[in-house]
Design an enzyme around this catalytic site. Sequence first.
Site, PDB file in Angstrom:
ATOM      1  N   SER A  33       0.848  -1.182   0.000  1.00 31.47           N
ATOM      2  CA  SER A  33       0.000   0.000   0.000  1.00 31.47           C
ATOM      3  C   SER A  33       0.890   1.240   0.000  1.00 31.47           C
ATOM      4  CB  SER A  33      -0.891  -0.001   1.249  1.00 31.47           C
ATOM      5  OG  SER A  33      -1.680   1.164   1.306  1.00 31.47           O
ATOM      6  N   GLY A  36       2.738   3.066  -5.026  1.00 30.88           N
ATOM      7  CA  GLY A  36       2.577   3.789  -6.282  1.00 30.88           C
ATOM      8  C   GLY A  36       1.965   2.959  -7.391  1.00 30.88           C
ATOM      9  N   SER A 105      -2.062  -7.793  -3.691  1.00 28.66           N
ATOM     10  CA  SER A 105      -1.873  -9.230  -3.985  1.00 28.66           C
ATOM     11  C   SER A 105      -0.607  -9.757  -3.309  1.00 28.66           C
ATOM     12  CB  SER A 105      -1.842  -9.472  -5.496  1.00 28.66           C
ATOM     13  OG  SER A 105      -1.025  -8.562  -6.190  1.00 28.66           O
TER      14      SER A 105
END
Length: 205
Positions: A33, A36, A105
């Site tokens: 997180s 970018g 992911s």
Amino acid sequence: MSDIVWHQHSIDKQSRADQKGQKPILLWFTGLSGSGKSTLAGALERALFDAGFHTYLLDGDNVRHGLCKDLGFSLDDRDENLRRVGEVAKLMVDAGLVVLSAFISPTRAERERVRALFDDGQFIEVHVSTPIEVCEARDPKGLYSKARAGEIKNFTGISASYEVPTAAELIIDTSKGDLATQVSALLDYLAAIQVIDSEKLKKAI
């Protein structure tokens, strides 16, 4: 399931790709997180779209407003979230699109399950490898602060692990260089593997 059959239509993936003058593909942006991912994927899509290519960007937050709004953030729900996204991306690639996805992911297994849905060369893993120190300093949504305070459980990078890709096709650290340079590198790669026509791109720049 025995009564459900796959219908083969007269217009196939290659025909749709030929019509659009591009190679259908999924670019899977993965990273922490704040690394970018969405910014980079969005800038790349803008460059491709402006050059006349047919694209779609699947964003981790956006799909939870509709397709995956019934899911939470348990391990099972996260797996299901990515399963659905992978299947949607597969349909979009079949439609001849250049698809971009931006999802944390965090596990290799999740990413490999999505990769397995695609033909060889149609899944491009882009590891946005921005260091966690930079991601936490950015903290655009205030999530790291909440995770440090114990308000968010199983937060990737803090209380849950992120499994670094071992064979990503591309690795980009957004803390190094500017966005335009990073997008240019991605475009050069896509031209090199003949996803896009470099001459068409040059005319648009």
